[in-house]
Design a protein around this motif. Structure first.
Motif, PDB file in Angstrom:
ATOM      1  N   ASP A   8      -2.436   3.165  10.355  1.00 34.26           N
ATOM      2  CA  ASP A   8      -2.680   1.757  10.690  1.00 34.26           C
ATOM      3  C   ASP A   8      -3.944   1.246  10.001  1.00 34.26           C
ATOM      4  OD1 ASP A   8      -0.443   1.401  12.276  1.00 34.26           O
ATOM      5  OD2 ASP A   8      -1.492   1.814  14.166  1.00 34.26           O
ATOM      6  N   LYS A   9      -4.963   2.088   9.967  1.00 26.77           N
ATOM      7  CA  LYS A   9      -6.213   1.695   9.316  1.00 26.77           C
ATOM      8  C   LYS A   9      -6.008   1.491   7.811  1.00 26.77           C
ATOM      9  CE  LYS A   9      -9.818   1.628  10.970  1.00 26.77           C
ATOM     10  NZ  LYS A   9     -10.615   0.526  11.557  1.00 26.77           N
ATOM     11  N   ILE A  10      -5.193   2.360   7.184  1.00 30.45           N
ATOM     12  CA  ILE A  10      -4.889   2.203   5.758  1.00 30.45           C
ATOM     13  C   ILE A  10      -4.173   0.874   5.511  1.00 30.45           C
ATOM     14  CG2 ILE A  10      -3.494   3.101   3.845  1.00 30.45           C
ATOM     15  CD1 ILE A  10      -4.020   5.926   4.988  1.00 30.45           C
ATOM     16  N   VAL A  11      -3.188   0.569   6.348  1.00 27.99           N
ATOM     17  CA  VAL A  11      -2.427  -0.676   6.210  1.00 27.99           C
ATOM     18  C   VAL A  11      -3.347  -1.883   6.380  1.00 27.99           C
ATOM     19  CG1 VAL A  11      -0.650  -2.107   7.298  1.00 27.99           C
ATOM     20  CG2 VAL A  11      -0.222   0.320   6.897  1.00 27.99           C
ATOM     21  N   GLU A  12      -4.170  -1.835   7.411  1.00 27.84           N
ATOM     22  CA  GLU A  12      -5.076  -2.950   7.691  1.00 27.84           C
ATOM     23  C   GLU A  12      -6.088  -3.148   6.564  1.00 27.84           C
ATOM     24  OE1 GLU A  12      -8.665  -4.001  10.867  1.00 27.84           O
ATOM     25  OE2 GLU A  12      -7.299  -2.317  11.266  1.00 27.84           O
TER      26      GLU A  12
ATOM     27  N   ALA B 177     -10.059   6.329   5.947  1.00 26.91           N
ATOM     28  CA  ALA B 177      -8.817   5.576   5.772  1.00 26.91           C
ATOM     29  C   ALA B 177      -9.070   4.125   5.393  1.00 26.91           C
ATOM     30  CB  ALA B 177      -7.982   5.644   7.054  1.00 26.91           C
ATOM     31  N   GLU B 178     -10.325   3.679   5.476  1.00 24.97           N
ATOM     32  CA  GLU B 178     -10.656   2.303   5.110  1.00 24.97           C
ATOM     33  C   GLU B 178     -10.707   2.100   3.600  1.00 24.97           C
ATOM     34  OE1 GLU B 178     -14.292   1.353   7.058  1.00 24.97           O
ATOM     35  OE2 GLU B 178     -13.437   1.415   9.080  1.00 24.97           O
ATOM     36  N   LYS B 179     -10.700   3.186   2.835  1.00 25.64           N
ATOM     37  CA  LYS B 179     -10.769   3.071   1.383  1.00 25.64           C
ATOM     38  C   LYS B 179      -9.487   2.450   0.834  1.00 25.64           C
ATOM     39  CE  LYS B 179     -13.675   7.201   0.962  1.00 25.64           C
ATOM     40  NZ  LYS B 179     -13.748   8.594   0.424  1.00 25.64           N
ATOM     41  N   PRO B 180      -9.578   1.651  -0.234  1.00 22.14           N
ATOM     42  CA  PRO B 180      -8.366   1.055  -0.818  1.00 22.14           C
ATOM     43  C   PRO B 180      -7.484   2.120  -1.462  1.00 22.14           C
ATOM     44  CG  PRO B 180     -10.302   0.566  -2.162  1.00 22.14           C
ATOM     45  CD  PRO B 180     -10.808   1.190  -0.899  1.00 22.14           C
TER      46      PRO B 180
ATOM     47  N   ASN C 242      -5.904  -2.345   3.471  1.00 26.39           N
ATOM     48  CA  ASN C 242      -5.282  -2.752   2.204  1.00 26.39           C
ATOM     49  C   ASN C 242      -4.478  -4.044   2.345  1.00 26.39           C
ATOM     50  OD1 ASN C 242      -5.550  -0.426  -0.030  1.00 26.39           O
ATOM     51  ND2 ASN C 242      -5.474   0.522   1.994  1.00 26.39           N
ATOM     52  N   ARG C 243      -4.518  -4.648   3.537  1.00 24.99           N
ATOM     53  CA  ARG C 243      -3.847  -5.922   3.820  1.00 24.99           C
ATOM     54  C   ARG C 243      -2.369  -5.860   3.406  1.00 24.99           C
ATOM     55  NH1 ARG C 243      -8.902  -8.090   1.664  1.00 24.99           N
ATOM     56  NH2 ARG C 243     -10.125  -8.946   3.393  1.00 24.99           N
ATOM     57  N   LEU C 244      -1.687  -4.837   3.904  1.00 23.48           N
ATOM     58  CA  LEU C 244      -0.282  -4.616   3.567  1.00 23.48           C
ATOM     59  C   LEU C 244       0.622  -5.074   4.694  1.00 23.48           C
ATOM     60  CD1 LEU C 244      -0.615  -1.004   2.083  1.00 23.48           C
ATOM     61  CD2 LEU C 244      -0.249  -3.115   0.794  1.00 23.48           C
ATOM     62  N   PRO C 245       1.856  -5.485   4.365  1.00 25.81           N
ATOM     63  CA  PRO C 245       2.827  -5.833   5.409  1.00 25.81           C
ATOM     64  C   PRO C 245       3.574  -4.622   5.964  1.00 25.81           C
ATOM     65  CG  PRO C 245       3.760  -6.299   3.261  1.00 25.81           C
ATOM     66  CD  PRO C 245       2.355  -5.807   3.009  1.00 25.81           C
ATOM     67  N   THR C 246       3.212  -3.439   5.492  1.00 25.57           N
ATOM     68  CA  THR C 246       3.883  -2.200   5.891  1.00 25.57           C
ATOM     69  C   THR C 246       3.831  -2.018   7.407  1.00 25.57           C
ATOM     70  OG1 THR C 246       3.046  -1.268   3.825  1.00 25.57           O
ATOM     71  CG2 THR C 246       4.023   0.268   5.407  1.00 25.57           C
ATOM     72  N   ARG C 247       4.947  -1.554   7.982  1.00 25.76           N
ATOM     73  CA  ARG C 247       5.024  -1.328   9.422  1.00 25.76           C
ATOM     74  C   ARG C 247       4.992   0.174   9.724  1.00 25.76           C
ATOM     75  NH1 ARG C 247       8.321  -4.615   7.514  1.00 25.76           N
ATOM     76  NH2 ARG C 247      10.198  -3.337   7.649  1.00 25.76           N
ATOM     77  N   VAL C 248       4.205   0.532  10.720  1.00 27.41           N
ATOM     78  CA  VAL C 248       4.098   1.934  11.143  1.00 27.41           C
ATOM     79  C   VAL C 248       4.408   2.015  12.626  1.00 27.41           C
ATOM     80  CG1 VAL C 248       2.625   3.969  11.337  1.00 27.41           C
ATOM     81  CG2 VAL C 248       2.334   2.410   9.385  1.00 27.41           C
ATOM     82  N   THR C 249       5.406   2.812  12.981  1.00 28.18           N
ATOM     83  CA  THR C 249       5.720   3.055  14.385  1.00 28.18           C
ATOM     84  C   THR C 249       5.590   4.546  14.667  1.00 28.18           C
ATOM     85  OG1 THR C 249       8.093   3.339  13.947  1.00 28.18           O
ATOM     86  CG2 THR C 249       7.323   1.106  14.465  1.00 28.18           C
TER      87      THR C 249
END
Length: 488
Positions: A52-56, A308-311, A58-65
């Motif tokens: 979730d942190k990677i997605v956030e 995980a905050e790295k691009p 990188n401002r991605l629309p990817t969904r993680v469940t």
């Protein structure tokens, strides 16, 4: 593009993160869904937090469940990736500990040998459960990508009995090629071309080209013997290269388990291994490494989360096959790799039903293997010895035939070089009793095995192995890491 990828055993946190970031290096895959599933809720939530942190970031629309319901995760999935370790470190410890009582010293014990065979017995019933769910609730024609060991046994069971489109994936070929490029002084890894073929963990570089120039055995031997690090860490592999004429993909320690000449006597083990890292032959090396890695991750989780905050950097995409296969299937950008599939004539001198590892090309039409490859006779001989063990092990796991399981263990090259039939029969009884909770197919055989153990007269010993290291504490790991950083 929008589709769903399910990752089973997503609690393998580091590996799941690698696969995730690799896949998101493909521009067309930004809008997909990752469904994580694991029986360990704690690990599952940790990896979800990281992804979730990677997605956030990188401002991605990817969904993680994330869910402990495997069937829910698999529903409508187009691709299913398995990273499971059935029984966890508890069962794995028995894979190493019990055979040591009978003189069998394993470095890894996850492919064949006594440990690998029992690992397969735990995994295969679960793999078939995965396949049932895939057939029933996944997207029609879904592809199953198996990363879990024992690679050949798991893939064999999924294809032959699970009836699911399956490919087995490993990174041994890539790591071996990196070593060869290093010793030959290649300016870039792309300067080295190769054909590697055999079975998983016994794959052989049968053709090597450096900038188009063919590399022969003598040049490769000289290059390895002159290397300041590999000449010490890969003594066994270099000896095999000298005798077989080709280099093996597998690490020094792992290879020693399949070729019993190097590991059947304690004095031989210490002669051929190197203790600088677990992978070079240490007794129970991978068990120690896995235990330390788990403990380290639990303690250092905040640092993993912060990283995980790295691009995402596409230039750092790994050479794990999964993301490249998905990219080729979805975009038609052709990918060449080495894949584990049923042989069916791909390698001319290995059995048709075996799971082989060999070159193939991927595009929209699927994985297309290069057929008609013949490997050197000595390589084929060692592969066939393992294939025979794998076949019996798979059939035993499917049928719950304890006698067939014992015969499989008896025919294992390393076990057969050390133990008598009477010792093997007792050792297998002891292992299935210890691991009964993960072996439902042997439930009816367990009571009789317990009775035999109670009456047994076969002697065992309390032995830690020829080259055992203790599990390091978190403080010791921190100190070693700090010292290494300071030295650099």
């Amino acid at each position: 593009m929008s589709f769903k990828i399910a990752i089973i055993g997503a609690g393998s946190v580091g590996f799941t993160k690698k696969l995730f970031t690799d896949i998101l290096c493909v521009p067309e895959f930004r809008d997909i869904e990752f469904a994580l599933t694991d029986i360990n809720e704690h690990n599952l939530q940790m990896i979800k937090a990281i992804l979730d942190k990677i997605v956030e970031s990188n401002r991605l629309p990817t969904r993680v469940t994330a869910t402990t319901s495997r069937r829910e995760a698999l529903t409508s999935a187009r691709y299913i990736i398995s990273c499971v370790r059935v029984g966890g470190l508890e069962a794995y410890a028995d894979d190493i500990r019990i055979p040591l009582k009978y003189g069998i010293d394993q470095c890894v014990g996850d492919t064949i040998c006594a440990g690998g065979i029992l690992y397969g017995q735990r995994n295969i019933p679960v793999i078939l459960d995965f396949c049932k769910d895939i057939r029933e609730v996944a997207e029609p024609g879904a592809k199953f990508l198996n990363y879990a060991n024992p690679m050949a046994m798991n893939t064999w069971a999924a294809i032959e009995y699970g009836k699911v489109d399956t490919v087995g994936l490993c990174h041994g070929v890539q790591h071996g090629a990196e070593q060869i490029a290093d010793v030959l002084g290649a300016k870039s890894r792309s300067d080295l071309d190769y054909i590697c073929s055999g079975i998983n963990h016994q794959t052989w570089f049968i053709d090597l080209r450096l900038n188009g120039r063919k590399i022969g055995k003598d040049e490769l031997v000289a290059a390895f013997e002159a290397h300041p690090v590999f000449s010490q860490q890969e003594k066994l592999r270099i000896d095999v290269l000298k005798r077989f004429g080709v280099y093996s993909t597998e690490s020094n320690g792992h290879l020693s388990e399949y070729l019993p000449w190097y590991r059947k006597r304690p004095e031989e083990i210490t002669k051929w291994i190197d203790m600088s890292d677990w992978i070079h032959g240490e007794t129970g090396g991978y068990l120690r490494h896995s235990t330390e890695t788990r403990n380290w991750f639990e303690t250092e989780f905040p640092q993993f989360l912060a990283s995980a905050e790295k691009p995402i950097d596409p230039s750092k995409r790994s050479n794990e096959h999964a993301s490249h296969i998905l990219e080729a299937l979805e975009t038609n950008r052709v990918y060449r790799g080495h894949f584990n599939v049923k042989n069916n004539g791909v390698i001319t001198n290995l059995p048709a039903d075996a799971i082989i590892e060999s070159p193939g090309f991927v595009d929209r039409f699927g994985i297309n293997m290069v057929s008609g490859i013949t490997i050197p006779e000595a390589c084929a001989a060692t592969c066939i010895a393992s294939i025979n063990v794998q076949r019996m092990s798979v059939h035993a796991a499917i049928s719950g035939d304890l006698d067939l399981l014992k015969l499989a263990v008896l025919h294992d090259p390393l076990v057969g070089a050390i133990s008598t039939p009477e010792e093997v029969w007792q050792m297998v009884d002891e292992m299935v009793v210890a691991q009964a909770g993960w072996l439902p197919q042997y439930a009816d055989a367990i009571p009789a095995a317990k009775e035999r153990l109670a009456k047994s007269t076969v002697k065992t010993r309390d032995w830690a192995g020829a080259a055992r290291r203790n599990v390091r504490s978190i403080d010791e790991l921190r100190a070693e890491k700090a010292a290494l950083k300071q030295a650099v």
